[in-house]
Design a protein around this motif. Structure first.
Motif, PDB file in Angstrom:
ATOM      1  N   ASP A 326      43.789  64.950  37.669  1.00 22.20           N
ATOM      2  CA  ASP A 326      42.556  65.188  38.317  1.00 22.20           C
ATOM      3  C   ASP A 326      41.506  64.546  37.892  1.00 22.20           C
ATOM      4  N   ALA A 327      41.373  64.041  36.977  1.00 22.42           N
ATOM      5  CA  ALA A 327      40.291  63.097  36.411  1.00 22.42           C
ATOM      6  C   ALA A 327      40.001  62.043  37.598  1.00 22.42           C
ATOM      7  N   ASP A 328      38.931  62.131  38.077  1.00 21.15           N
ATOM      8  CA  ASP A 328      38.494  61.123  39.385  1.00 21.15           C
ATOM      9  C   ASP A 328      37.548  60.155  38.999  1.00 21.15           C
ATOM     10  N   GLU A 329      37.173  59.461  37.764  1.00 22.76           N
ATOM     11  CA  GLU A 329      36.243  58.998  37.554  1.00 22.76           C
ATOM     12  C   GLU A 329      36.524  57.594  38.150  1.00 22.76           C
ATOM     13  N   ARG A 330      36.508  57.253  39.179  1.00 20.81           N
ATOM     14  CA  ARG A 330      36.846  55.856  39.707  1.00 20.81           C
ATOM     15  C   ARG A 330      35.853  55.278  40.493  1.00 20.81           C
ATOM     16  N   LEU A 331      35.628  54.112  40.339  1.00 21.30           N
ATOM     17  CA  LEU A 331      34.690  53.522  41.130  1.00 21.30           C
ATOM     18  C   LEU A 331      34.908  53.624  42.647  1.00 21.30           C
ATOM     19  N   PRO A 332      33.478  53.655  43.071  1.00 16.34           N
ATOM     20  CA  PRO A 332      33.638  53.813  44.748  1.00 16.34           C
ATOM     21  C   PRO A 332      34.262  52.642  45.312  1.00 16.34           C
ATOM     22  N   ARG A 333      35.118  52.985  46.358  1.00 12.61           N
ATOM     23  CA  ARG A 333      35.881  51.848  47.034  1.00 12.61           C
ATOM     24  C   ARG A 333      35.564  51.861  48.569  1.00 12.61           C
ATOM     25  N   SER A 334      35.358  50.690  49.073  1.00 15.35           N
ATOM     26  CA  SER A 334      34.970  50.692  50.361  1.00 15.35           C
ATOM     27  C   SER A 334      36.144  50.850  51.066  1.00 15.35           C
ATOM     28  N   PRO A 335      36.113  51.558  52.549  1.00 17.38           N
ATOM     29  CA  PRO A 335      37.517  51.621  52.983  1.00 17.38           C
ATOM     30  C   PRO A 335      37.715  50.468  53.947  1.00 17.38           C
ATOM     31  N   ASN A 336      36.789  49.414  53.909  1.00 13.93           N
ATOM     32  CA  ASN A 336      37.026  48.305  54.573  1.00 13.93           C
ATOM     33  C   ASN A 336      36.756  47.131  53.445  1.00 13.93           C
ATOM     34  N   ALA A 337      37.118  47.353  52.337  1.00 18.80           N
ATOM     35  CA  ALA A 337      37.380  46.367  51.446  1.00 18.80           C
ATOM     36  C   ALA A 337      38.029  45.388  51.638  1.00 18.80           C
ATOM     37  N   ARG A 338      37.920  44.035  51.388  1.00 17.88           N
ATOM     38  CA  ARG A 338      38.869  42.880  51.600  1.00 17.88           C
ATOM     39  C   ARG A 338      39.042  42.295  50.327  1.00 17.88           C
ATOM     40  N   SER A 339      39.946  41.377  50.535  1.00 17.30           N
ATOM     41  CA  SER A 339      40.572  40.714  49.182  1.00 17.30           C
ATOM     42  C   SER A 339      39.537  39.369  49.000  1.00 17.30           C
ATOM     43  N   LEU A 340      39.083  39.288  47.809  1.00 24.95           N
ATOM     44  CA  LEU A 340      38.308  37.971  47.579  1.00 24.95           C
ATOM     45  C   LEU A 340      39.124  36.622  47.376  1.00 24.95           C
ATOM     46  N   ALA A 341      39.064  35.928  48.437  1.00 21.40           N
ATOM     47  CA  ALA A 341      39.866  34.555  48.204  1.00 21.40           C
ATOM     48  C   ALA A 341      39.298  33.665  47.580  1.00 21.40           C
ATOM     49  N   ALA A 342      39.443  32.175  47.650  1.00 18.46           N
ATOM     50  CA  ALA A 342      38.971  31.036  46.837  1.00 18.46           C
ATOM     51  C   ALA A 342      37.336  31.308  46.953  1.00 18.46           C
ATOM     52  N   ILE A 343      36.713  30.958  45.707  1.00 15.17           N
ATOM     53  CA  ILE A 343      35.109  31.110  45.842  1.00 15.17           C
ATOM     54  C   ILE A 343      34.728  29.785  45.070  1.00 15.17           C
ATOM     55  N   SER A 344      33.418  29.437  45.508  1.00  9.22           N
ATOM     56  CA  SER A 344      32.541  28.545  44.696  1.00  9.22           C
ATOM     57  C   SER A 344      31.944  28.759  43.219  1.00  9.22           C
ATOM     58  N   GLY A 345      31.816  30.355  43.410  1.00  9.76           N
ATOM     59  CA  GLY A 345      31.274  30.961  42.005  1.00  9.76           C
ATOM     60  C   GLY A 345      29.959  31.165  41.926  1.00  9.76           C
ATOM     61  N   ARG A 346      29.157  31.292  42.790  1.00  9.23           N
ATOM     62  CA  ARG A 346      27.593  31.497  42.862  1.00  9.23           C
ATOM     63  C   ARG A 346      27.646  32.927  42.590  1.00  9.23           C
ATOM     64  N   VAL A 347      26.763  33.422  41.475  1.00 11.50           N
ATOM     65  CA  VAL A 347      26.787  34.683  41.124  1.00 11.50           C
ATOM     66  C   VAL A 347      25.100  34.982  41.371  1.00 11.50           C
ATOM     67  N   GLU A 348      24.799  36.148  41.773  1.00 11.22           N
ATOM     68  CA  GLU A 348      23.366  36.589  42.151  1.00 11.22           C
ATOM     69  C   GLU A 348      23.218  37.913  41.528  1.00 11.22           C
ATOM     70  N   PHE A 349      22.327  38.260  40.924  1.00  9.04           N
ATOM     71  CA  PHE A 349      21.737  39.759  40.465  1.00  9.04           C
ATOM     72  C   PHE A 349      20.364  39.996  41.146  1.00  9.04           C
ATOM     73  N   ARG A 350      20.406  41.145  42.054  1.00 11.30           N
ATOM     74  CA  ARG A 350      19.298  41.411  42.734  1.00 11.30           C
ATOM     75  C   ARG A 350      18.786  42.796  42.092  1.00 11.30           C
ATOM     76  N   HIS A 351      17.599  42.719  41.333  1.00 10.96           N
ATOM     77  CA  HIS A 351      17.066  43.895  41.106  1.00 10.96           C
ATOM     78  C   HIS A 351      18.058  45.140  40.596  1.00 10.96           C
ATOM     79  N   VAL A 352      18.896  44.626  39.634  1.00  8.02           N
ATOM     80  CA  VAL A 352      19.756  45.473  39.138  1.00  8.02           C
ATOM     81  C   VAL A 352      19.517  46.340  38.066  1.00  8.02           C
ATOM     82  N   ASN A 353      19.542  47.671  38.109  1.00 12.11           N
ATOM     83  CA  ASN A 353      19.495  48.566  37.168  1.00 12.11           C
ATOM     84  C   ASN A 353      20.790  49.384  36.770  1.00 12.11           C
TER      85      ASN A 353
END
Length: 588
Positions: A326-353
């Motif tokens: 019954d423990a349901d401490e899972r991260l929210p998952r988008s119903p439309n989440a898609r697989s992350l394919a090959a990436i260039s590797g650009r990472v950006e943080f925007r006003h993260v708290n």
């Protein structure tokens, strides 16, 4: 109940077979005393046979023929009873074992789906206890007690039906003490359940202490705290012992109380029945059948009383298993989440708290961009939020507000598995598993070929020492395996990251605690890993950040400075002070 039905549903065919065997077992148990009644009444005393027996014998009244038929019937009944007992026992055990297997798999898979925040607050000991002891209690109940309860329950109903048809007054005498027994069992079940819950809690705490003590055995020995740890274990073991004795005391009451009540009931029936036989109100054969049924009736009642303790244990086990599921401490998952394919590797943080608790902010207004292939250094005093920051990139946690983007897309739009497959990790201390070297390296990519594994080891500067091990790449390392130095373990961790071939690399103080030579070899391996990849390095020694494209200096959960090594030294701010204090000032 719905949970139990869900567990047994996949095995309904076997369960149906068990139920058929159970019905045969009940029927043969009801039929068992009748051949003796026929011998006593119709062979010895010339009482008329029941109509269905007359039909089976074609109307013959020959006593030897009747005797032979009853002997054959006794053997057939015994064979049927034995065969049905084997079938229901074997398949019920099979079902119990498979349900336990399914439960373990379900619980373990569910635990892997839970967020890291769940493990930040939970002890591992109780979880291990649930996966082992509690599921074993459920398995034992399904394998033995559940079937026994069903058989005993239906047997009681069948015997009562036959007994009432023979003599209802006599049956009421036989059952006079049954309400007392039922009330006792009912009350005892709650006592046993409470005691069992206490036992399970103490056992979980015991497992936690053992796990902590052995998991930190180097610390225990370093601080000569073996006596203290033994004292902790002894105190908790005594608590577990007392809880187990309390539970046993409650369960031990079942046998004496039930035996006494059964003896009183049997004595009453024997006295009353013998008087009826002497008064010619009942045949001796009928009394024997009645006494046989009574013995058979009290036996399942006794078994049901004893089984009530198993029911209590299984109930506690199921409740603890259900609590985990019954423990349901899972991260929210988008119903439309898609697989992350090959990436260039650009990472950006925007006003993260972010805060592990909303009222306690650990990171505040974090914003920066890491371009593909850049080397980003993270420094700051202990508790400044460096490890927390990098843990947000693979979504070990989600920020309270703000966005984290990879190649311009919010990471919450991707499936967690595909996101993490694009990231390689080298932790402060490489965690090795009890497995061959090649398997530990391939943990970063389970389908890696032997050539890929060896190539990764070469790049990590690990190939030479691996070849020198007793069985080379097949040498078992990790807990209980071949002991390796800190530098060797780290180089295996780097090889694991290299074989993953991810575009984003996170290094959490990878050279902490290493001597100069080990550190040199580790960084040679790291240089091969980092080429062309977006890299985040939490630095233990600031001189390792000289080649960083950008260094982020954190203090109190905020980025207070940013720039290259030379720029920050010239700024004469926090970074320069950490540099002046020595490399150890950046640890944490």
């Amino acid at each position: 109940m719905a949970f139990c039905l869900k567990l047994v549903r996949p095995y309904w065919k076997w369960l149906s077979l068990v139920l058929v065997a159970m019905l045969i077992e009940i029927a043969t148990s009801l039929a068992a005393p009748w051949p003796l009644k026929v011998v006593l009444d119709s062979v010895f005393n010339s009482q008329p046979l029941p109509p269905f027996l007359v039909a089976l014998l074609n109307g013959s009244t020959d006593r030897f023929l009747i005797l032979n038929a009853t002997v054959a019937a006794t053997v057939i009944i015994a064979l049927l009873q034995s065969a049905s007992s084997y079938v229901d026992s074997y398949y019920s055990t099979n079902i119990g074992q498979r349900i336990a297997h399914d439960l373990r798999q379900s619980v373990y898979a569910h635990l892997h789906r839970l967020a890291m925040s769940y493990y930040d607050r939970q002890q591992i000991g109780p979880i291990i206890s649930t996966i082992t002891d509690d599921i074993n209690a459920v398995q034992d109940f399904v394998s033995t007690s559940l079937l026994d309860i069903l058989v005993d329950g239906f047997t009681i109903l069948g015997m009562l039906g036959v007994m009432f048809s023979l003599n209802w007054r006599f049956t009421l005498v036989a059952l006079a003490l049954t309400p007392v027994l039922a009330f006792f069992v009912y009350r005892l079940r709650f006592v046993v359940k409470t005691a069992t819950q206490d036992v399970r809690l103490r056992q979980s705490e015991l497992v936690s202490i053992v796990q902590e003590g052995l998991g930190a055995i180097r610390v225990v020995k370093a601080f000569t705290q073996g006596a203290f740890e033994r004292g902790r274990l002894e105190a908790k073991s005594l608590e577990s012992l007392q809880a187990a004795l309390n539970a046993r005391r409650a369960r031990s009451l079942v046998g004496p109380v039930v035996t006494t009540l059964v003896a009183l009931g049997t004595a009453a029936v024997l006295w009353f029945g013998a008087r009826l036989v002497l008064a010619d109100a009942m045949t001796a054969g009928a009394l024997v059948v009645f006494m046989t049924y009574l013995g058979k009736l009290f036996r399942p009642i006794q078994e049901l009383a004893r089984a009530s303790t198993n029911v209590a244990q299984a109930t506690v086990g199921l409740e603890r298993v259900q609590l985990l599921l019954d423990a349901d401490e899972r991260l929210p998952r988008s119903p439309n989440a898609r697989s992350l394919a090959a990436i260039s590797g650009r990472v950006e943080f925007r006003h993260v708290n972010f805060g592990y608790k909303p009222e306690r902010i650990v990171l505040s207004d974090i914003s920066f961009v890491a371009e593909p292939g850049q080397f980003i250094g993270l420094v700051g005093t202990s508790g400044s939020g460096k490890s927390t920051l990098v843990s947000l990139i693979p979504r070990f946690y989600d920020p309270l507000s703000g966005e984290i983007l990879i190649d311009g897309q919010d990471i919450r739009e991707f499936t967690i598995g595909s996101l993490r497959r694009q990231i390689a990790f080298v932790m402060q201390e490489a965690q090795l598993f009890y497995a061959p070297v090649w398997q530990n390296i391939a943990y970063g990519k389970p389908d890696a070929t032997r050539d890929e594994i060896i190539q990764a080891a070469r790049l990590a500067q690990a190939h030479d020492f691996i070849e020198a091990l007793p069985q080379g790449y097949d040498t078992v390392v990790g807990q209980g395996g071949m002991p390796l130095s800190g530098g060797q373990r780290q180089r295996l961790g780097i090889a694991r990251a290299i074989v993953r071939n991810a575009q984003i690399v996170i290094l959490d103080e990878p050279s902490s605690g290493l001597d100069a030579e080990s550190e040199r070899l580790v960084f040679e391996g790291l240089n091969n890993l980092l080429k062309g990849r977006t890299t985040f390095v939490i630095a233990h020694h600031l001189h390792t950040l000289r080649k960083a494209d950008c260094i982020l200096v954190l203090n109190g959960g905020r980025i207070v400075e940013r720039g290259t090594h030379d720029e920050l030294i010239a700024l004469r701010g926090v970074y320069a002070k950490l540099r002046a204090q020595g490399d150890d000032g950046a640890a944490g």
